[in-house]
Scaffold this motif. Structure first.
Motif, PDB file in Angstrom:
ATOM      1  N   TYR A 224     -39.198 -52.817 -36.914  1.00 42.47           N
ATOM      2  CA  TYR A 224     -38.091 -51.957 -36.478  1.00 42.47           C
ATOM      3  C   TYR A 224     -36.658 -51.221 -36.766  1.00 42.47           C
ATOM      4  CZ  TYR A 224     -39.981 -55.194 -32.773  1.00 42.47           C
ATOM      5  OH  TYR A 224     -40.972 -55.893 -31.897  1.00 42.47           O
ATOM      6  N   GLY A 225     -36.560 -52.252 -37.868  1.00 42.09           N
ATOM      7  CA  GLY A 225     -35.792 -51.384 -39.024  1.00 42.09           C
ATOM      8  C   GLY A 225     -36.161 -50.947 -39.568  1.00 42.09           C
ATOM      9  N   ASP A 226     -37.001 -50.067 -40.018  1.00 38.75           N
ATOM     10  CA  ASP A 226     -38.039 -49.111 -40.333  1.00 38.75           C
ATOM     11  C   ASP A 226     -37.343 -47.906 -39.256  1.00 38.75           C
ATOM     12  OD1 ASP A 226     -39.008 -46.923 -41.805  1.00 38.75           O
ATOM     13  OD2 ASP A 226     -40.730 -47.909 -41.778  1.00 38.75           O
ATOM     14  N   ILE A 227     -38.226 -48.309 -38.215  1.00 39.29           N
ATOM     15  CA  ILE A 227     -37.600 -46.837 -37.459  1.00 39.29           C
ATOM     16  C   ILE A 227     -36.295 -46.258 -37.092  1.00 39.29           C
ATOM     17  CG2 ILE A 227     -37.968 -45.714 -34.802  1.00 39.29           C
ATOM     18  CD1 ILE A 227     -40.879 -47.619 -35.183  1.00 39.29           C
ATOM     19  N   LEU A 228     -35.553 -47.524 -36.349  1.00 39.86           N
ATOM     20  CA  LEU A 228     -34.125 -47.625 -36.326  1.00 39.86           C
ATOM     21  C   LEU A 228     -33.281 -46.984 -37.223  1.00 39.86           C
ATOM     22  CD1 LEU A 228     -33.660 -50.408 -33.535  1.00 39.86           C
ATOM     23  CD2 LEU A 228     -34.364 -48.028 -33.144  1.00 39.86           C
ATOM     24  N   SER A 229     -33.253 -47.728 -38.257  1.00 36.66           N
ATOM     25  CA  SER A 229     -32.189 -47.179 -39.236  1.00 36.66           C
ATOM     26  C   SER A 229     -32.949 -45.131 -39.591  1.00 36.66           C
ATOM     27  CB  SER A 229     -33.050 -47.458 -40.582  1.00 36.66           C
ATOM     28  OG  SER A 229     -34.192 -47.595 -41.408  1.00 36.66           O
ATOM     29  N   ASP A 230     -34.350 -44.669 -39.436  1.00 37.17           N
ATOM     30  CA  ASP A 230     -33.849 -43.438 -39.266  1.00 37.17           C
ATOM     31  C   ASP A 230     -33.669 -42.841 -38.284  1.00 37.17           C
ATOM     32  OD1 ASP A 230     -35.938 -43.992 -41.519  1.00 37.17           O
ATOM     33  OD2 ASP A 230     -37.358 -42.572 -40.868  1.00 37.17           O
ATOM     34  N   LEU A 231     -33.161 -43.220 -37.468  1.00 33.43           N
ATOM     35  CA  LEU A 231     -32.549 -43.043 -35.497  1.00 33.43           C
ATOM     36  C   LEU A 231     -31.031 -42.323 -36.380  1.00 33.43           C
ATOM     37  CD1 LEU A 231     -33.505 -44.343 -31.634  1.00 33.43           C
ATOM     38  CD2 LEU A 231     -31.410 -43.904 -32.753  1.00 33.43           C
ATOM     39  N   CYS A 232     -30.985 -43.673 -36.121  1.00 30.65           N
ATOM     40  CA  CYS A 232     -29.333 -43.574 -37.048  1.00 30.65           C
ATOM     41  C   CYS A 232     -28.834 -42.835 -38.528  1.00 30.65           C
ATOM     42  CB  CYS A 232     -29.126 -45.056 -37.040  1.00 30.65           C
ATOM     43  SG  CYS A 232     -28.655 -46.335 -35.721  1.00 30.65           S
ATOM     44  N   SER A 233     -29.957 -42.665 -38.502  1.00 30.81           N
ATOM     45  CA  SER A 233     -29.664 -41.521 -40.005  1.00 30.81           C
ATOM     46  C   SER A 233     -29.329 -40.719 -39.021  1.00 30.81           C
ATOM     47  CB  SER A 233     -30.653 -41.477 -40.589  1.00 30.81           C
ATOM     48  OG  SER A 233     -31.012 -42.881 -41.443  1.00 30.81           O
ATOM     49  N   GLY A 234     -30.147 -39.979 -38.275  1.00 31.19           N
ATOM     50  CA  GLY A 234     -29.878 -38.471 -37.337  1.00 31.19           C
ATOM     51  C   GLY A 234     -28.976 -38.336 -36.555  1.00 31.19           C
ATOM     52  N   LEU A 235     -28.113 -39.520 -36.657  1.00 35.99           N
ATOM     53  CA  LEU A 235     -26.328 -38.852 -35.487  1.00 35.99           C
ATOM     54  C   LEU A 235     -25.583 -39.296 -36.883  1.00 35.99           C
ATOM     55  CD1 LEU A 235     -26.895 -43.145 -34.344  1.00 35.99           C
ATOM     56  CD2 LEU A 235     -27.938 -40.877 -33.239  1.00 35.99           C
ATOM     57  N   VAL A 236     -25.948 -39.071 -38.123  1.00 38.14           N
ATOM     58  CA  VAL A 236     -24.663 -38.781 -38.843  1.00 38.14           C
ATOM     59  C   VAL A 236     -25.257 -37.700 -39.650  1.00 38.14           C
ATOM     60  CG1 VAL A 236     -23.589 -41.240 -38.668  1.00 38.14           C
ATOM     61  CG2 VAL A 236     -25.367 -40.514 -40.267  1.00 38.14           C
ATOM     62  N   GLY A 237     -26.334 -37.395 -39.629  1.00 37.06           N
ATOM     63  CA  GLY A 237     -26.283 -35.535 -40.595  1.00 37.06           C
ATOM     64  C   GLY A 237     -27.647 -35.505 -41.494  1.00 37.06           C
ATOM     65  N   GLY A 238     -28.618 -37.430 -40.763  1.00 32.94           N
ATOM     66  CA  GLY A 238     -30.220 -36.807 -41.097  1.00 32.94           C
ATOM     67  C   GLY A 238     -30.131 -38.048 -42.667  1.00 32.94           C
ATOM     68  N   LEU A 239     -31.383 -38.492 -43.308  1.00 34.54           N
ATOM     69  CA  LEU A 239     -31.729 -38.574 -44.278  1.00 34.54           C
ATOM     70  C   LEU A 239     -31.115 -38.140 -45.586  1.00 34.54           C
ATOM     71  CD1 LEU A 239     -35.158 -39.720 -43.596  1.00 34.54           C
ATOM     72  CD2 LEU A 239     -33.399 -40.630 -43.318  1.00 34.54           C
ATOM     73  N   GLY A 240     -31.057 -37.133 -46.027  1.00 38.22           N
ATOM     74  CA  GLY A 240     -30.022 -36.965 -46.470  1.00 38.22           C
ATOM     75  C   GLY A 240     -28.657 -36.742 -47.161  1.00 38.22           C
ATOM     76  N   ILE A 241     -28.159 -38.463 -46.634  1.00 35.40           N
ATOM     77  CA  ILE A 241     -26.712 -38.322 -46.778  1.00 35.40           C
ATOM     78  C   ILE A 241     -26.852 -40.133 -47.150  1.00 35.40           C
ATOM     79  CG2 ILE A 241     -25.342 -36.477 -46.612  1.00 35.40           C
ATOM     80  CD1 ILE A 241     -24.897 -38.207 -43.466  1.00 35.40           C
ATOM     81  N   ILE A 242     -28.132 -40.956 -46.208  1.00 30.87           N
ATOM     82  CA  ILE A 242     -28.168 -42.479 -46.334  1.00 30.87           C
ATOM     83  C   ILE A 242     -28.322 -43.035 -46.763  1.00 30.87           C
ATOM     84  CG2 ILE A 242     -29.189 -44.113 -44.615  1.00 30.87           C
ATOM     85  CD1 ILE A 242     -27.301 -42.336 -43.666  1.00 30.87           C
ATOM     86  N   PRO A 243     -27.702 -43.890 -47.861  1.00 28.95           N
ATOM     87  CA  PRO A 243     -28.093 -44.769 -49.162  1.00 28.95           C
ATOM     88  C   PRO A 243     -29.337 -46.008 -48.698  1.00 28.95           C
ATOM     89  CG  PRO A 243     -25.831 -45.429 -48.375  1.00 28.95           C
ATOM     90  CD  PRO A 243     -26.282 -44.479 -47.214  1.00 28.95           C
ATOM     91  N   GLY A 244     -29.759 -46.868 -49.266  1.00 31.50           N
ATOM     92  CA  GLY A 244     -30.248 -48.132 -48.946  1.00 31.50           C
ATOM     93  C   GLY A 244     -30.180 -49.073 -49.986  1.00 31.50           C
ATOM     94  N   ALA A 245     -30.065 -50.504 -49.785  1.00 30.44           N
ATOM     95  CA  ALA A 245     -30.654 -51.691 -50.571  1.00 30.44           C
ATOM     96  C   ALA A 245     -31.380 -52.414 -50.709  1.00 30.44           C
ATOM     97  CB  ALA A 245     -28.597 -51.919 -51.315  1.00 30.44           C
ATOM     98  N   ASN A 246     -32.568 -53.000 -51.453  1.00 31.97           N
ATOM     99  CA  ASN A 246     -33.470 -54.107 -51.685  1.00 31.97           C
ATOM    100  C   ASN A 246     -32.547 -55.427 -52.334  1.00 31.97           C
ATOM    101  OD1 ASN A 246     -35.476 -52.622 -49.668  1.00 31.97           O
ATOM    102  ND2 ASN A 246     -34.920 -51.069 -51.481  1.00 31.97           N
ATOM    103  N   ILE A 247     -31.924 -56.469 -51.579  1.00 30.67           N
ATOM    104  CA  ILE A 247     -31.881 -56.988 -52.223  1.00 30.67           C
ATOM    105  C   ILE A 247     -32.418 -58.745 -51.963  1.00 30.67           C
ATOM    106  CG2 ILE A 247     -29.301 -58.206 -52.456  1.00 30.67           C
ATOM    107  CD1 ILE A 247     -27.789 -56.276 -50.492  1.00 30.67           C
ATOM    108  N   GLY A 248     -32.633 -58.869 -53.221  1.00 34.09           N
ATOM    109  CA  GLY A 248     -33.074 -60.842 -52.906  1.00 34.09           C
ATOM    110  C   GLY A 248     -31.880 -61.304 -53.801  1.00 34.09           C
ATOM    111  N   LYS A 249     -32.059 -62.794 -54.220  1.00 39.56           N
ATOM    112  CA  LYS A 249     -31.793 -63.787 -54.274  1.00 39.56           C
ATOM    113  C   LYS A 249     -31.279 -63.262 -56.572  1.00 39.56           C
ATOM    114  CE  LYS A 249     -32.167 -68.957 -55.446  1.00 39.56           C
ATOM    115  NZ  LYS A 249     -33.183 -70.246 -55.733  1.00 39.56           N
ATOM    116  N   ASP A 250     -32.665 -63.047 -56.558  1.00 42.30           N
ATOM    117  CA  ASP A 250     -32.559 -62.227 -58.250  1.00 42.30           C
ATOM    118  C   ASP A 250     -31.961 -60.945 -58.544  1.00 42.30           C
ATOM    119  OD1 ASP A 250     -32.676 -65.609 -58.843  1.00 42.30           O
ATOM    120  OD2 ASP A 250     -35.150 -64.942 -58.419  1.00 42.30           O
ATOM    121  N   CYS A 251     -32.201 -60.085 -57.668  1.00 46.28           N
ATOM    122  CA  CYS A 251     -32.092 -58.553 -58.504  1.00 46.28           C
ATOM    123  C   CYS A 251     -32.311 -57.848 -56.613  1.00 46.28           C
ATOM    124  CB  CYS A 251     -33.278 -58.105 -59.138  1.00 46.28           C
ATOM    125  SG  CYS A 251     -34.832 -58.487 -58.856  1.00 46.28           S
ATOM    126  N   ALA A 252     -31.622 -56.556 -57.230  1.00 43.25           N
ATOM    127  CA  ALA A 252     -31.762 -56.141 -56.068  1.00 43.25           C
ATOM    128  C   ALA A 252     -31.870 -54.629 -56.755  1.00 43.25           C
ATOM    129  CB  ALA A 252     -29.946 -55.570 -55.410  1.00 43.25           C
TER     130      ALA A 252
END
Length: 330
Positions: A224-252
């Motif tokens: 659901y997160g994969d799909i809805l985050s792309d949907l939300c990107s479309g609300l503000v101008g597209g994937l070309g402006i959206i950042p992302g982070a993958n965060i764990g206990k030890d690194c990011a």
């Protein structure tokens, strides 16, 4: 000084990575880049898009930033992004969705955050064929994974003065797997003094289009997160402006969420905003808030002025011209 693993990626990846590094250098923070190659360019030599040295570098430096990496279709290679997330237990995928004045969109003043569980669900990749008749994918939802992603969402909301956390699910149909997620969400919500509610995923998709201003922090399982985050990107101008982070206990790992766009690679017309904004997220993760705010403020000024925008943003400037315009405002 910080040492950061840099994965330039494929297609337009090296171009937007170069732009991002120029902005980081211009703002004045001292970062030493450890560049490692991954993706299509290394498959022939290593028979994998992610050689061991990539994982080793990230484990050593604890922080990385990456451009888009292509996973070859139909060649037996597991998704590069999924592999990185699972190998390093990066259980949080964090995508802030924010509108900028000057970027054409149907909506204004959107400021919400998608918190996506990153390690299981259907993306665990557990599937098999049943003869030639069918194929079966197994959806894994575990209580520990639910607990830590929901707790992260509430803690993020608390630390960033957010007002509400919404849990997204499909527990009306998947009563056991999504039911476990929903029960965990409700249990953890009682530990925080933050408003919360929950929403079925299809209703969430509709409501995000109709009333995006009603949502703040949204937490959900992987698919659901994969799909809805792309949907939300479309609300503000597209994937070309959206950042992302993958965060764990030890690194990011911080990343542009768009693809590698091979058709425009090497033409100096790619929009580097997503990776530059990912660098802003990285600086905030490092608690270098002053530098992060300077870059974000410069971006806002460039968008508002609207004279040096890339083609996807309605302008006709090159990647280099757009990057230099940001640097001018630093």
């Amino acid at each position: 000084m910080y040492k950061v693993t840099l994965i330039p990626g494929d297609g337009i990846g090296p171009e937007v990575s170069e732009a991002m590094m120029k902005v980081i250098h211009a703002v004045g923070i001292n970062i030493q880049w450890e560049k490692v190659e991954a993706g299509e360019s290394v498959i022939e030599k290593y028979n994998t898009p992610i050689p061991d040295y990539v994982i080793d570098s990230i484990k050593k430096n604890k922080i990385a930033i990456k451009g888009p990496i292509t996973t070859p279709v139909g060649k037996g290679f597991k998704s590069v992004n999924v592999t990185l997330r699972q190998s390093l237990d990066l259980y949080v995928n964090l995508r802030p969705i924010k509108s900028f004045k000057g970027i054409k969109s149907r909506y204004e003043n959107i400021d919400l955050v998608i918190v996506r569980e990153n390690t299981e669900d259907l993306y665990a990749g557990i599937e098999h064929k049943i003869g030639d008749y069918a194929a079966e994918s197994i959806k894994i939802i575990t209580k520990p994974a639910c607990e830590r992603i929901v707790d992260f969402a509430f803690k993020y909301a608390q630390d960033n003065n957010r007002k509400k956390v919404t849990g997204v699910h499909k527990a009306n149909i998947m009563k056991l797997s999504d039911g476990l997620f929903l029960d965990t969400f409700r249990d953890i919500s009682n530990k925080y003094n933050i408003k919360s509610d929950d929403l079925i995923v299809d209703a969430a998709a509709m409501n995000l289009v109709l009333y995006p201003e009603n949502y703040d922090v949204m937490v959900m399982p992987n698919l659901y997160g994969d799909i809805l985050s792309d949907l939300c990107s479309g609300l503000v101008g597209g994937l070309g402006i959206i950042p992302g982070a993958n965060i764990g206990k030890d690194c990011a790992i911080f990343e542009a969420v768009h693809g590698s766009a091979p058709l425009i690679a090497g033409k100096n017309i790619a929009n580097p905003t997503a990776l530059i904004q990912s660098a802003v997220m990285m600086l905030r993760y490092l608690e270098e808030y002053e530098y992060a705010n300077k870059i974000e403020n410069a971006l806002e000024k460039v968008f508002l002025k609207g004279e040096k925008l890339t083609v996807d943003l309605g302008g006709n400037s090159s990647t280099t011209e757009f990057t230099n315009e940001i640097i001018k405002y630093l």
